[in-house]
Design a protein around this motif. Structure first.
Motif, mmCIF file in Angstrom:
data_model
loop_
_atom_site.group_PDB
_atom_site.id
_atom_site.type_symbol
_atom_site.label_atom_id
_atom_site.label_comp_id
_atom_site.label_asym_id
_atom_site.label_seq_id
_atom_site.Cartn_x
_atom_site.Cartn_y
_atom_site.Cartn_z
ATOM 1 N N LEU A 94 49.948 -34.378 20.022
ATOM 2 C CA LEU A 94 51.356 -34.755 20.071
ATOM 3 C C LEU A 94 52.106 -33.779 20.959
ATOM 4 O O LEU A 94 51.815 -32.582 20.963
ATOM 5 N N THR A 95 53.059 -34.304 21.704
ATOM 6 C CA THR A 95 53.877 -33.447 22.550
ATOM 7 C C THR A 95 54.513 -32.342 21.711
ATOM 8 O O THR A 95 54.667 -31.216 22.165
ATOM 9 N N ALA A 129 57.396 -53.339 22.041
ATOM 10 C CA ALA A 129 57.792 -52.968 20.680
ATOM 11 C C ALA A 129 59.310 -52.953 20.523
ATOM 12 O O ALA A 129 59.820 -52.955 19.403
ATOM 13 N N LEU A 130 60.033 -52.896 21.637
ATOM 14 C CA LEU A 130 61.500 -52.835 21.569
ATOM 15 C C LEU A 130 62.150 -54.082 22.160
ATOM 16 O O LEU A 130 63.336 -54.344 21.955
ATOM 17 N N ALA A 131 61.371 -54.878 22.916
ATOM 18 C CA ALA A 131 61.952 -55.943 23.743
ATOM 19 C C ALA A 131 62.785 -56.937 22.939
ATOM 20 O O ALA A 131 63.840 -57.388 23.407
ATOM 21 N N GLY A 132 62.340 -57.277 21.728
ATOM 22 C CA GLY A 132 63.084 -58.232 20.902
ATOM 23 C C GLY A 132 64.495 -57.725 20.640
ATOM 24 O O GLY A 132 65.489 -58.436 20.869
ATOM 25 N N CYS A 180 56.620 -42.255 25.292
ATOM 26 C CA CYS A 180 55.593 -43.164 24.772
ATOM 27 C C CYS A 180 54.162 -42.703 25.011
ATOM 28 O O CYS A 180 53.286 -43.532 25.278
ATOM 29 N N GLY A 181 53.926 -41.413 24.940
ATOM 30 C CA GLY A 181 52.556 -40.944 25.083
ATOM 31 C C GLY A 181 52.058 -40.953 26.515
ATOM 32 O O GLY A 181 50.883 -40.731 26.766
ATOM 33 N N SER A 182 52.993 -41.203 27.475
ATOM 34 C CA SER A 182 52.570 -41.131 28.880
ATOM 35 C C SER A 182 52.567 -39.665 29.310
ATOM 36 O O SER A 182 52.131 -39.338 30.395
ATOM 37 N N LEU A 210 60.593 -38.950 22.761
ATOM 38 C CA LEU A 210 59.151 -38.997 22.944
ATOM 39 C C LEU A 210 58.580 -40.373 22.657
ATOM 40 O O LEU A 210 57.614 -40.793 23.247
ATOM 41 N N HIS A 211 59.146 -41.037 21.657
ATOM 42 C CA HIS A 211 58.663 -42.387 21.337
ATOM 43 C C HIS A 211 59.807 -43.173 20.736
ATOM 44 O O HIS A 211 60.900 -42.647 20.532
ATOM 45 N N CYS A 212 59.540 -44.451 20.397
ATOM 46 C CA CYS A 212 60.647 -45.287 19.933
ATOM 47 C C CYS A 212 61.198 -44.779 18.609
ATOM 48 O O CYS A 212 62.345 -45.050 18.278
ATOM 49 N N TYR A 213 60.409 -43.994 17.870
ATOM 50 C CA TYR A 213 60.940 -43.452 16.611
ATOM 51 C C TYR A 213 62.144 -42.551 16.910
ATOM 52 O O TYR A 213 63.128 -42.554 16.192
ATOM 53 N N ASP A 214 62.016 -41.766 17.983
ATOM 54 C CA ASP A 214 63.125 -40.887 18.386
ATOM 55 C C ASP A 214 64.358 -41.709 18.752
ATOM 56 O O ASP A 214 65.478 -41.355 18.407
#
Ligand code: B12
Lengths: 224, 191
Positions: A155-156, B5-8, B62-64, B83-87
């Motif tokens: 994880l980052t 995961a967010l498009a909707g 997104c882990g990129s 960092l991800h959609c949770y953030d």
């Protein structure tokens, strides 16, 4: 199954490790030993090459995590059988490595695969599991007089623990005695250099090669 | 250009706010092979820019691992922070606090709940190899559902997933307001 020759058995052992067929891998390992093959042959001519191929297929995108996982588990099962025999035949351990996933992180599939390959290559592996705090790494390095310590992070947000672990080693006066290796999906050679690690590897096979190289360099250095 | 995961949510918000944008989505499953997120996003960005459109990425990192930032810098486009959609959904401080309180936290969103069978079970091979469950999830201690638009059916699905894990489930109502705020910033930048 029912291989007629050593060559056929090694071929089958390779194929079944590659496809992660655990029970068959166990049977073939036992059958190989019964046939008089030594543990090193089974390891170096079937199990390790199979896991290397698994890594290569993952890299190419032909395999994903479950395929890696079942192949790793199949090989780990065979190692259970071979470990005591390797110890008996006096195969010396190349070195001791303490491994763990850093604090805050519970990803461990990659680390476990690295452990399996290290063990297969003749290292004594001490696995501290996941979420390992810096003090725990320090204690284990001291207790086992480890040659290498490996940190795994995915994880980052947990990668900065590499630096925290290295600082903890420095503080306890152990930094110069142990080789620090780092890895995990987000890690790069650049990042490893920035935190002051001695080595980085992108996958389990490369980790073994790198570890041997670093150990060799250190041992030569120590004798110079 | 939105993550599947967010498009909707992105489409709903854009329609409600009357933004003159077309929302294109990329498969959410790319998360399991994050280097592909950058590759696919780059193709889509190049294609849109060539047709003379302004582009923004409804993606976090997104882990990129910096791959999307690099892409954004090269094509002068922007992405969602975090960092991800949770953030994006819950705010980075709240997510950090959640993981600090219990590192063995597995996070769920409405999308993950709806696609749990496909995005998690099938992708991790748990549909064909259920014996791998402890290898994947053995270290988890709790589930946190960041609920955007909870419905009784989703709540039921959350209970089913929690039962699969055999772990306690916490529901945190985060809604879509943070996402909406961040999207508004992105959209302002391109209009
Ligand atoms: C499988 C997986 C999981 C599994 C983990 C199961 C387990 N027991 O490990 C599950 C589903 C449980 C999971 C959970 C989570 N995950 Co996850 N997960 C992955 C995934 C898809 C693959 C990782 C993996 O196992 N790869 C297979 C192994 C074999 O490869 P590897 O890990 O790279 O390991 C090799 C090398 O790196 C190297 N190596 C590894 N360690 C070491 C150590 C040393 C010393 C050396 C030299 C080499 C080395 O050798 C290994 C073998 O070849 C990645 C995406 C990806 N493709 O990387 C996301 C990913 C890592 N996860 C991510 C996230 C966000 C999470 C969660 C927070 C999601 C959630 N819903 O809660 C939780 C984490 C919670 C926590 N507290 O840790 C993100 C991280 C993003 C970020 N910026 O930090 C990723 C990148 C997905 C994404 N695109 O968003 N995850």
């Amino acid at each position: 199954m029912n291989p007629r020759s050593a060559e056929e058995l090694l071929g089958q052992l390779y194929d079944n490790t590659l496809t992660g067929n655990g029970p068959v891998v166990l049977d073939l390992t036992n059958a190989g030993l019964a046939m008089g093959l030594d543990p090193e042959t089974l390891l170096y001519q079937a199990l390790i090459p199979a896991l290397e191929e698994v890594g290569a297929r993952f890299e190419r995108g032909d395999f994903f995590v479950p395929e890696m996982l079942i192949a790793g588990k199949a090989m780990a099962g065979a190692l259970e059988i071979l470990r005591p025999l390797l110890a008996e035949t006096g195969a010396t351990t190349i070195g001791t490595i303490v491994m763990g996933t850093v604090k805050g992180d519970v990803h461990d599939i990659g680390k476990n695969l690295v452990n399996i390959m290290f063990e297969g290559a003749g290292f004594h592996v001490i696995d501290l599991g996941v979420q390992v705090a810096p003090e725990k790494f320090v204690d284990a390095v001291r207790e086992h007089q480890a040659d290498i310590v490996g940190f795994s992070a995915f994880l980052t947000t947990t990668m900065p623990m590499f630096k925290a672990n290295i600082n903890a080693l420095a503080k306890s006066g152990l930094r110069d005695q142990v080789i620090v290796m780092v890895g995990g999906a987000p890690v790069t050679q650049e990042y490893a250099d920035v935190v002051g690690a001695d080595g980085y590897a992108a996958d389990a096979s490369a980790a073994v090669v790198k570890a041997k190289e670093l150990l060799q360099r250190r041992r030569v250095g120590a004798h110079a | 250009m939105a993550c599947g995961a967010l498009a909707g949510h992105v489409r709903d918000i854009a329609a409600r706010r009357g933004w003159p944008v077309a929302v294109r989505s990329l498969p959410a499953l790319l998360h399991n092979r994050p280097q592909k997120i950058t590759e696919s996003a780059e193709r889509a960005v190049v294609c849109a820019l060539r047709s003379g459109r302004a582009v923004a990425l409804a993606y976090a990192d997104c882990g990129s691992y910096g791959g999307l930032d690099d892409l954004c810098a090269r094509y002068r486009v922007r992405r969602l922070p975090g960092l991800h959609c949770y953030d994006v959904l819950a705010g980075p401080e709240r997510v950090a606090a959640m993981f600090a309180a219990e590192p063995g936290t597995y996070v769920l969103t409405d999308f993950l709940l709806r696609s749990f069978g496909r995005a998690v079970l099938a992708e991790l091979g748990l549909d064909t190899h259920p014996e791998l469950w402890p290898d994947y999830f053995g270290h988890y201690r709790r589930l946190v559902w960041l609920a955007q638009q909870p419905t009784p059916a989703l709540a039921e699905q959350a209970e089913r997933v929690a039962a699969m894990f055999g772990l306690p489930l916490t529901r945190v109502e985060v809604g879509v307001s943070r996402l909406e705020q961040e999207l508004a910033r992105l959209v302002e930048g391109i209009l």
